[in-house]
Design an enzyme around this catalytic site. Structure first.
Site, PDB file in Angstrom:
ATOM      1  N   PHE A   1       0.856  -1.187   0.000  1.00  0.00           N
ATOM      2  CA  PHE A   1       0.000   0.000   0.000  1.00  0.00           C
ATOM      3  C   PHE A   1       0.888   1.231   0.000  1.00  0.00           C
ATOM      4  CE2 PHE A   1      -4.444   1.356   1.192  1.00  0.00           C
ATOM      5  CZ  PHE A   1      -5.087   0.446   0.393  1.00  0.00           C
TER       6      PHE A   1
ATOM      7  N   GLN B   1      -7.622  14.915   3.920  1.00  0.00           N
ATOM      8  CA  GLN B   1      -7.078  14.021   2.899  1.00  0.00           C
ATOM      9  C   GLN B   1      -8.038  13.898   1.728  1.00  0.00           C
ATOM     10  OE1 GLN B   1      -6.442   9.520   3.508  1.00  0.00           O
ATOM     11  NE2 GLN B   1      -4.403  10.360   3.236  1.00  0.00           N
TER      12      GLN B   1
ATOM     13  N   HIS C   1      -8.539  11.685  -1.241  1.00  0.00           N
ATOM     14  CA  HIS C   1      -8.100  10.406  -1.792  1.00  0.00           C
ATOM     15  C   HIS C   1      -7.881  10.610  -3.274  1.00  0.00           C
ATOM     16  CE1 HIS C   1      -7.976   6.181  -2.841  1.00  0.00           C
ATOM     17  NE2 HIS C   1      -7.995   5.858  -1.567  1.00  0.00           N
TER      18      HIS C   1
ATOM     19  N   LEU D   1     -15.515   6.133  -3.818  1.00  0.00           N
ATOM     20  CA  LEU D   1     -14.135   5.686  -3.650  1.00  0.00           C
ATOM     21  C   LEU D   1     -13.732   4.560  -4.602  1.00  0.00           C
ATOM     22  CD1 LEU D   1     -11.600   6.088  -1.912  1.00  0.00           C
ATOM     23  CD2 LEU D   1     -12.428   4.262  -0.434  1.00  0.00           C
TER      24      LEU D   1
ATOM     25  N   GLU E   1      -7.419   2.186  -2.974  1.00  0.00           N
ATOM     26  CA  GLU E   1      -5.990   2.223  -3.240  1.00  0.00           C
ATOM     27  C   GLU E   1      -5.462   0.822  -3.552  1.00  0.00           C
ATOM     28  OE1 GLU E   1      -3.902   4.721  -0.565  1.00  0.00           O
ATOM     29  OE2 GLU E   1      -1.991   3.719  -0.844  1.00  0.00           O
TER      30      GLU E   1
ATOM     31  N   ARG F   1      -0.755   9.422  -0.435  1.00  0.00           N
ATOM     32  CA  ARG F   1      -1.992   9.887  -1.054  1.00  0.00           C
ATOM     33  C   ARG F   1      -1.969  11.363  -1.418  1.00  0.00           C
ATOM     34  NH1 ARG F   1      -6.545   6.593   2.522  1.00  0.00           N
ATOM     35  NH2 ARG F   1      -6.228   4.626   1.434  1.00  0.00           N
TER      36      ARG F   1
ATOM     37  N   HIS G   1     -11.785  12.484   1.565  1.00  0.00           N
ATOM     38  CA  HIS G   1     -11.808  11.122   2.081  1.00  0.00           C
ATOM     39  C   HIS G   1     -11.674  11.029   3.594  1.00  0.00           C
ATOM     40  CE1 HIS G   1     -11.435   6.835   1.859  1.00  0.00           C
ATOM     41  NE2 HIS G   1     -10.204   6.803   2.304  1.00  0.00           N
TER      42      HIS G   1
ATOM     43  N   ARG H   1      -2.426  10.952   6.167  1.00  0.00           N
ATOM     44  CA  ARG H   1      -2.575   9.583   6.662  1.00  0.00           C
ATOM     45  C   ARG H   1      -2.194   8.571   5.591  1.00  0.00           C
ATOM     46  NH1 ARG H   1      -6.392   5.655   6.252  1.00  0.00           N
ATOM     47  NH2 ARG H   1      -7.930   6.961   5.193  1.00  0.00           N
TER      48      ARG H   1
END
Lengths: 261, 577
Positions: free
Chosen positions: B120, B233, B235, B249, B252, B283, B348, B383
């Site tokens: 990730f 954030q 995304h 969404l 990821e 991100r 997000h 994050r």
């Protein structure tokens, strides 16, 4: 790109308005955008035409299972149903689920499902497990995972004729909870013998595998084939083995113990 | 008329992952525990988490350990994180993941039958425990079942509109049951806010409708401090088409499994922005990169970037990304095994939140705790994907334990009548007052202001204008009234208080964003594009002055001497590369 470029245009909706005492389908008309789903239309009507329209929704991403309704007579997630996939030459009807008591408009009282869930003992690890990490095959994971995809939209409960037509809510847990019990009974490390609950309080024998639940599942869970029928087989295996019957015994399930009542 | 009333040692507001975990912990510690949720149990925004739970189990890559996870989290957060929170999270996430499995969660396996872990963005090693692309649902269902079989009373579809204080201490709260509109009060020796974020302040968001910043506003009004509110954030990958689903969404995990980003010219543009990490950069970087490509005219027909997995085996894609496959096929008519997706940034997650003690989740207000996305500090300026699911388990448990301990030490509490009357008057005004402002309309205005002025790139002019407009809304917010005055299931009534909450949150974000004259993590200023030395060492802490004014104070980052070497080593390594 194969994206369906659809003009929005004007659409007619008929939304059920009312409570337990009375109600009717009410006509609405609105301008739509390309790709709009039924929930978008209902919320737009709520914003601009019917501010007290009761509707339950959360994620609008087909992941929470809140916005179940009967669209053109078929249970669907409103957030996953595109207007342009419904016939353009007739109004779109939106009605509440029928298997549960109505609260108002599109909102029903689904609390019975939560009461049923409380009766099902949670995953309980077998007592004979070695120390350390759980070791589980991917194949077992895949089998359980299908059941655990359930988003609790309760549409399977809505179309189950045992609940919808015969109203036997006190004798059958319904497809949702057969799926739940299948995920537990098929967990290779679960230590409870769940057969009695599946057969007796759960009432699996009432299901006569018409597969209506499977047809409406938005997650594509093979409820009847992969959960209910194998559980029925397990019940038969445990209780009705002819040889054991002659010997006056039930089959014991190794590693599993009866749940505390 | 008598109001329904309940007494608890610990009352948790919010039934997402952190709220459920807090309630379980409090009940296990022996506290009489209640759990209040705005919607039905199990419908919380956590169900939408897709990719996985970051925990340095080392099942796939044995080199992993808590130190590396800590360093990754600090680097991802651009060193503004509360060091202690990042440390606790990295150390405890593996145990929380194992515990979840013991409660019945089912995760994908390694060939040697242990929990598998996937790559990730921003994580050095394969670290995310996952099940397909629906890890959040798995966690919610597991925690939900654990909760209903614990000694926890659950109040579904109940909205809390005010925390009630007795002197300095929070002693309970007031709200109403949504299906009937009947009022309800709770007294609690300790109250945990696990109310999540506030994504609905933006039109384009991956957030569920419940994410209206209720906890931020309730805590702020009760005297708690907020931290890092400027860091929102975006995304990088939300759906951009069709309009009805814009913002939805795209996990990821699509990039984690090998998805490639290209612009309209077919260029793999991440080579320009982060050649080392490419699609798996953090991100903030990927979101800015996509935004920049679109802004400079290299966007796709629907104004995004292409995200492509069609080079991967189609069975593999359907198995590893089943809900993405369904989502695009159903909602956009795109078969992702054959053609690229179009994606763009979507609001997000809120890095900022209620300022808490790392170990216990305590705020500075006695009796008040916070956890999960509602709290701030763990994630700093940005994050990492996978850290929220770990965060809510680690700190949910800690807040539940902290609240249970505080409740054990507290004497009995009762709700002062004047506080209760004020709370009742507020909800009644929204319903029966003489106000003329429509909450649906004001919500739309708010979203437009935030999207225009406080989006992914910011500058003084835009922020000042946004703040001016938000202040304009603030002068009208007392005039909100639901278009219908019925009590049962009245969405307009519900939205009145939510709009007020969102407006408070929007003001915190915009003012902090204006104050932070640099670009860092989720906060990008066009007029201050570089890092600033001063701001590298300071968080912005926001609280309400006794005169009602919002006060913002730069406050040094909470560091820890014994972690200094790890942080320095990571900074050196980054410089060297």
């Amino acid at each position: 790109m194969s994206e369906t470029l659809t003009a929005g245009g004007t659409r007619k909706l008929q939304i059920w308005r009312g409570d337990l005492t009375s109600g009717e389908l009410v006509d609405y008309e609105l301008e739509t955008e390309p790709g709009m789903v039924v929930l978008d239309a209902v919320l737009e009507i709520q914003r601009s035409q019917a501010p007290d329209l009761a509707v339950r929704w959360n994620c609008k991403a087909a992941k929470c299972g809140s916005c179940s309704a009967e669209v053109n007579g078929r249970p669907r997630l409103m957030c996953k149903t595109r207007l342009d996939h419904l016939p353009a030459d007739q109004p779109i009807t939106v009605e509440p689920l029928r298997a549960f008591p109505l609260i108002r408009d599109l909102v029903t009282d689904v609390s019975w499902n939560y009461e049923v869930n409380k009766k099902i003992p949670p995953f309980t690890p077998r007592e004979d497990l070695p120390e350390g990490d759980f070791l589980i095959d991917q194949a077992d994971t895949d089998r359980m995972s299908e059941f655990r995809k359930c988003i609790e939209c309760f549409m399977c409960q809505d179309v189950c004729h045992i609940l919808r037509d015969h109203r036997l809510h006190d004798r059958y847990y319904g497809p949702r909870f057969m799926v739940r019990m299948a995920s537990l009974d098929m967990h290779p490390l679960d230590g409870l013998d769940r057969i009695d609950q599946i057969a007796d309080d759960g009432g699996i024998g009432l299901c006569n595998i018409t597969k209506c639940c499977t047809e409406v599942c938005p997650e594509g869970i093979h409820i009847t084939d992969n959960a209910i029928i194998p559980l029925k087989e397990r019940v038969v295996d445990a209780r009705y083995d002819p040889l054991l019957k002659i010997l006056g015994r039930n089959r014991r399930r190794p590693g599993k113990k009866k749940p505390a009542v | 008329m008598a109001i329904e009333h309940h007494d608890y040692d610990v009352l948790v507001l919010g039934s997402g992952g952190s709220g459920l975990r807090a309630a379980i912990a409090a009940a296990e510690a022996g506290a009489k525990t209640g759990l209040v949720c705005k919607s039905l149990l199990g419908k919380a925004h956590t169900v939408m988490a897709e990719g996985g739970l970051a925990a340095s189990l080392g099942n796939v890559d044995p080199r992993d350990g808590w130190e590396t996870h800590f360093q990754d989290t600090m680097f991802g957060g651009k060193y503004l994180n509360n060091w202690r929170m990042a440390e606790l999270h990295a150390k405890e996430a593996p145990d929380r993941a194992r515990e979840l499995e013991h409660w019945g969660a089912v995760f994908d396996r390694t060939p040697d039958r242990r929990m598998s872990q996937r790559a990730f963005g921003g994580h050095t090693y394969k670290r995310l425990v996952h099940i397909g692309d629906r890890t959040g649902l798995e966690m919610i269902r597991t925690l939900q079942d654990k909760t209903v079989h614990s000694a926890v009373d659950v109040f579904m579809e109940t909205t809390i509109t005010r925390l009630i204080k007795d002197g300095e201490r929070v002693v309970g709260c007031f709200g109403y049951r949504r299906p009937t509109g009947e009022q309800i009060t709770f007294s609690a020796k300790a109250l945990v806010l696990a109310t999540g974020g506030s994504g609905r302040i933006y039109k384009i968001t991956s957030n569920s409708q419940d994410c209206t910043g209720d906890g931020y506003a309730l805590a702020y009004e009760a005297g708690a401090e907020m931290v890092d509110m400027e860091f929102v954030q975006f995304h990088p990958t939300g759906m951009v088409y069709p309009p009805g689903v814009a913002g939805l969404l795209v996990t990821e995990a699509v990039r984690g499994e090998g998805g490639i980003l290209r612009n309209a010219l077919g260029e793999r543009f991440m080579e320009k922005y982060d050649p080392k990490r490419m699609e798996l950069s953090t991100r903030d970087v990927v979101a800015r990169s996509i935004y920049t490509e679109v802004k400079e005219g290299r966007g796709t027909p629907h104004g995004g970037a292409y995200l492509d997995v069609s080079h991967l085996d189609s069975d593999y894609v359907r198995r590893k990304l089943p809900s993405m496959y369904d989502q695009f096929l159903e909602l956009a008519g795109v078969d992702i095994t054959k053609e690229p997706m179009q994606v763009g940034p979507t609001c997000h997650y809120f890095m900022g939140g209620i300022k808490v003690d790392a170990d216990t989740g305590a705020t500075r207000v006695p009796g008040l705790f916070a956890t999960g996305e509602a709290s701030g500090g763990m994630n700093g300026a940005n994050r990492l994907g996978g850290n929220s699911l770990g965060d809510l388990l680690v700190f949910g448990r800690r807040a539940g334990l902290g609240a249970a301990e505080a409740a054990g030490k507290a004497g009995s509490v009762s709700l002062p009548a004047d506080e209760l009357a004020a709370a009742q008057a507020e909800v009644d005004t929204f319903l029966n007052g003489s106000g003329t402002e429509n909450p649906f309309q004001m919500h739309k205005e708010l979203q437009t202001i935030m999207g225009d002025g406080v989006g992914i790139f910011r500058d003084r002019e835009g922020l000042s204008e946004a703040i001016g407009k938000l202040e304009g809304l603030q002068s009208r917010v007392g005039n909100l009234r639901a278009p219908s005055n019925r009590l049962d299931y009245n969405p307009g009534w519900q939205l009145c208080r939510e709009v007020r909450n969102m407006l408070t949150v929007s003001l915190m974000i915009s003012r902090a964003a204006l104050m932070r004259e640099e670009s860092r993590g989720g906060h990008s200023r066009l007029d201050f594009t570089a890092y600033s030395d001063y701001w590298s060492e300071n968080n912005i802490v926001t609280h309400m002055h006794s005169d009602g004014e919002m006060v913002l104070t730069p406050t040094p980052v909470i560091t820890r001497d014994e972690l200094g070497a790890l942080v320095e080593a990571r900074k050196e390594a980054e410089k060297a590369s």
